[in-house]
Motif scaffolding. Structure first.
Motif, PDB file in Angstrom:
ATOM      1  N   SER A 294      -7.867  36.743 102.637  1.00  0.00           N
ATOM      2  CA  SER A 294      -7.247  37.849 102.153  1.00  0.00           C
ATOM      3  C   SER A 294      -8.224  39.123 102.214  1.00  0.00           C
ATOM      4  O   SER A 294      -7.727  40.073 102.295  1.00  0.00           O
ATOM      5  CB  SER A 294      -6.669  37.710 100.844  1.00  0.00           C
ATOM      6  OG  SER A 294      -7.665  37.549  99.808  1.00  0.00           O
TER       7      SER A 294
ATOM      8  N   VAL B 172       0.372  36.918 104.942  1.00  0.00           N
ATOM      9  CA  VAL B 172      -0.521  36.714 103.939  1.00  0.00           C
ATOM     10  C   VAL B 172       0.168  36.359 102.542  1.00  0.00           C
ATOM     11  O   VAL B 172       0.096  35.618 101.745  1.00  0.00           O
ATOM     12  CB  VAL B 172      -1.717  37.399 103.766  1.00  0.00           C
ATOM     13  CG1 VAL B 172      -2.433  37.007 102.556  1.00  0.00           C
ATOM     14  CG2 VAL B 172      -2.644  37.033 105.191  1.00  0.00           C
TER      15      VAL B 172
ATOM     16  N   SER C 298      -3.804  35.533  95.700  1.00  0.00           N
ATOM     17  CA  SER C 298      -4.678  34.804  96.436  1.00  0.00           C
ATOM     18  C   SER C 298      -5.665  34.152  95.178  1.00  0.00           C
ATOM     19  O   SER C 298      -6.129  33.164  95.232  1.00  0.00           O
ATOM     20  CB  SER C 298      -5.423  35.186  97.767  1.00  0.00           C
ATOM     21  OG  SER C 298      -4.320  35.513  98.781  1.00  0.00           O
TER      22      SER C 298
ATOM     23  N   MET D  43      -7.772  30.836 101.502  1.00  0.00           N
ATOM     24  CA  MET D  43      -6.930  31.977 101.145  1.00  0.00           C
ATOM     25  C   MET D  43      -7.483  33.064 100.642  1.00  0.00           C
ATOM     26  O   MET D  43      -7.245  34.269 100.890  1.00  0.00           O
ATOM     27  CB  MET D  43      -5.577  31.431 101.164  1.00  0.00           C
ATOM     28  CG  MET D  43      -4.899  30.780 102.045  1.00  0.00           C
ATOM     29  SD  MET D  43      -4.559  31.678 103.514  1.00  0.00           S
ATOM     30  CE  MET D  43      -3.717  33.263 102.904  1.00  0.00           C
TER      31      MET D  43
ATOM     32  N   LEU E 128      -6.038  33.905 110.900  1.00  0.00           N
ATOM     33  CA  LEU E 128      -6.214  35.261 110.420  1.00  0.00           C
ATOM     34  C   LEU E 128      -7.429  35.910 110.822  1.00  0.00           C
ATOM     35  O   LEU E 128      -7.642  37.092 110.873  1.00  0.00           O
ATOM     36  CB  LEU E 128      -6.035  35.072 108.867  1.00  0.00           C
ATOM     37  CG  LEU E 128      -6.185  36.608 108.055  1.00  0.00           C
ATOM     38  CD1 LEU E 128      -4.688  37.437 108.402  1.00  0.00           C
ATOM     39  CD2 LEU E 128      -5.929  36.312 106.732  1.00  0.00           C
TER      40      LEU E 128
END
Length: 691
Positions: free
Chosen positions: A202, A264, A149, A198, A78
């Motif tokens: 995000s 995501v 998240s 994560m 990501l």
């Protein structure tokens, strides 16, 4: 990581081992170079297309992954994809502002095509559509994924200690092997690391969405100024060119951004249970016939209302009704098949083997469920450390390695009870309160304390289970206060001392001989098995331990046995010879360094009766005589204890083994010595005679 990304990185790494680690740094340097180095429109078209394709690959990889942890590289991917998209935005902005006055194809055909498609001849509508798309990405998908998240990371990290304790409990209970527990701990740690990563990753998507909105306004405003002031374009023509390029550029960037935001959101909302997302959705949403039937009914009612698009609603109602009927039929067929299926054939019982024979532990401790925290170090339990200290102390005192204590919970016991087992047989039990302390009455106190009256399980002293806050008050009154772990450990220590002869076996005796052989190899070689068998050697050591003679001076024991074994192989005779050799050690443990040894003797008449009874090989006494002799010995032992002196009974060598066995259980504080077991350096003081 998806297969396509793996192939890409594999191609970048190449076959050479030296270049194997250069793929990721090279890709990162190319992305950073795009920010500085101007790119041709054809290169921009290629990179924008690659960015869209890469986003689609990542989205499909997230959809088809079985578990979120299987895509553990997603946070790093990501970051790289976000950095690639921002670098493309910077490169396209440079091209738009430099060559936007030349027309819609100045920044490449991809940007021009997306711009014409969205604008559709109306720049205001195109601008509004782009803003709505950006707000959906920023306000809905990105914000929701960020919140999920954060919550997931917090819950996973909060549950980490409990999961670790559950794994340890399963391993201690035998449900998991050591390797399985290690793999489970590693999985829990990877899950915590993944959701923590994560939570931070995000934020990349949120920042990317904000950057897209700001780049849109910068390109439009900057393009108007540059087009009108630098290139002499009219406001209308400048607005047409730069709006087309800006919206096309923003749309080319926002589509991959929306795909990544969706990836995501899907990944963080997936559960840890293994399974494909499509299969889970179909099995959980469309598998219930009642849901589809009710939906078909609602759509049908709406479809017959005048003025509504009847055809569309009635068509969807028919589709839902047909799906409900098919699902119900499939469910009935499965139930009918299960009902009519023949019963499974009974599996043949597995053949028994020697692995099914369970050996009892030499030492065991069973606890009720309320005492489990006492043996769990992670819950603050100190019993394991206390037992380890007891084993170390007893090993040094007794002279051989005390076996480990196997601890297990037993639901058959009372919640606060415990039981000590020896070779699987219970030998002692007690009850402790894990939330209280025991106040022992040593014999002289200056008041009473409130609590639960009890008896000390080790020595039988009067005691009270008091609240933790009353500990200082009880100590000021003269009580000896101990915690529950100390009570259990002390009881276990006393049991091990009393039954130490049962814990010494052939293996332990052989280990003692092996250790002695390192310092006195000739002595061990000539003793066992030349003049004394190993079984006789074990029996002598067990006899000594039963009479509370430690085995620390193993060399002295072996030398005495080597001298006495040629004359007799009887364990009792050999043990008597060893006791004579260890007389100084035995008496010192009884009376310390005191010059005088206070002793009791047998009255001549009683001694003569006992000698006559032993002539047949075993002592047979009249019950009344044995009871009166025991009572007289008990009174003398009590009197010596009150005077603070040891109770020692001095008897002829022939009577000593029988009298020691006679008083071992009922009078444990009485020491029975033979005349020849008193060292010459010790003076004897007669304090009474047993008649």
């Amino acid at each position: 990581m998806p297969i396509a990304i793996n192939k890409l990185l594999a191609n970048l790494r190449g076959p050479d081992s030296m270049a194997r680690g250069l793929g990721a740094p090279l890709l990162l340097m190319i992305v950073l170079a795009m920010i500085v180095v101007p790119l041709a429109p054809f290169v921009l078209d290629l990179l924008f297309t690659f960015n869209i394709a890469l986003s689609i690959i990542i989205l499909l990889a997230v959809v088809y992954v079985m578990r979120p942890l299987e895509f553990s590289a997603f946070p790093t991917v990501l970051l790289l994809v976000t950095l690639l998209r921002l670098a493309l935005n910077v490169a396209s902005t440079r091209v738009v502002l430099l060559h936007g006055h030349q027309g819609g194809a100045a920044a490449g055909h991809v940007i021009e095509a997306f711009g014409n498609f969205v604008i559709g001849g109306n720049y205001a509508i195109g601008f509004i559509v782009f803003v709505i798309l950006t707000l959906i990405n920023f306000m809905v998908v990105t914000k929701g994924a960020e919140r999920v998240s954060e919550v997931s990371a917090r819950f996973v990290l909060d549950a980490l200690p409990g999961k670790q304790m559950a794994i340890d409990a399963d391993m201690n209970a035998g449900l998991l092997t050591r390797d399985e527990a290690k793999a489970r701990r590693e999985e829990v740690r990877e899950e915590a690391d993944f959701y923590g990563s994560m939570d931070g990753a995000s934020k990349f998507i949120r920042g990317d969405a904000i950057a897209g909105i700001m780049i849109l306004f910068i390109n439009i405003i900057g393009g108007l100024f540059i087009g009108t002031l630098n290139h002499g374009l009219g406001i209308g023509e400048a607005l047409k060119n730069y709006t087309l390029l800006t919206i096309g550029d923003g749309l080319v960037a926002q589509i991959p951004s929306l795909l990544m935001s969706t990836s995501v959101a899907i990944l963080v909302t997936r559960m840890s249970k293994a399974g494909q997302m499509g299969t889970q959705v179909i099995s959980q949403v469309f598998a219930e016939p009642k849901v589809l039937a009710v939906t078909a009914g609602v759509l049908g009612l709406v479809g017959i209302i005048p003025g509504m698009p009847n055809g569309v609603f009635l068509c969807l109602a028919a589709i839902c009704g047909g799906a409900a009927y098919m699902t119900a039929q499939r469910t009935r067929q499965k139930a009918r098949a299960v009902k009519n299926a023949p019963p499974p054939a009974a599996a043949a019982p597995a053949e028994l083997g020697w692995d099914d024979v369970q050996q009892e532990d030499p030492l065991g401790l069973e606890v009720g469920y309320r005492l489990v925290p006492l043996v769990d170090a992670k819950q603050g339990g100190e019993l394991m450390a206390r037992i380890k200290g007891v084993r170390k102390k007893l090993t040094q005192e007794l002279g051989f390695l005390v076996q480990p204590v196997h601890i297990r919970d037993n639901l058959e016991l009372a919640p606060s009870a415990y039981r000590i087992t020896l070779h699987g047989v219970p030998v002692a039990s007690g009850q402790v309160y894990p939330d209280r302390d025991m106040a022992l009455n040593p014999g002289r106190v200056f008041g009473t304390v409130e609590g639960i009256a009890t008896k000390d399980p080790t020595f039988g002293l009067d005691a009270v289970w008091i609240e933790r806050g009353a500990r200082d008050h009880a100590q000021t009154l003269g009580y000896t206060v101990v915690d529950p772990a100390t009570v259990v450990a002390t009881h276990l220590s006393q049991i091990v001392k009393d039954h130490s002869h049962e814990l010494l076996g052939f293996d332990e005796a052989q280990q003692l001989l092996n250790a002695l052989g390192k310092s006195a190899p000739k002595l061990v070689e000539d003793l066992v098995p030349k003049v004394l068998s190993l079984s006789a050697f074990v029996r002598v050591l067990q006899t000594l331990l039963a009479e509370r003679v430690p085995l620390r001076n193993l060399r002295g024991i072996a030398e005495a046995l080597a001298e006495a074994a040629p004359r007799s192989q009887e364990p009792v005779v050999l043990a008597a010879a060893v006791r004579v050799a260890l007389s100084r050690q035995i008496v010192q443990e009884i009376n310390g360094l005191e010059p005088e040894l206070p002793v009791l003797t047998l009255a001549p008449a009683l001694e003569r009766v006992l000698q006559e009874s032993l002539q047949g090989g075993s002592a047979v006494l009249e019950p009344g005589l044995a009871e009166r002799m025991h009572q007289s010995l008990s009174d003398q032992v009590r009197r010596q204890a009150q005077n603070g002196q040891p109770a020692v009974l001095l008897v002829p060598a022939g009577l000593r083994p029988w009298l020691a066995k006679f008083t071992r259980q009922s009078l444990p504080d009485l020491h029975v010595l033979a005349y020849n077991e008193v060292p010459e350096t010790k003076q004897i003081r007669l304090i009474g005679a047993i008649s």
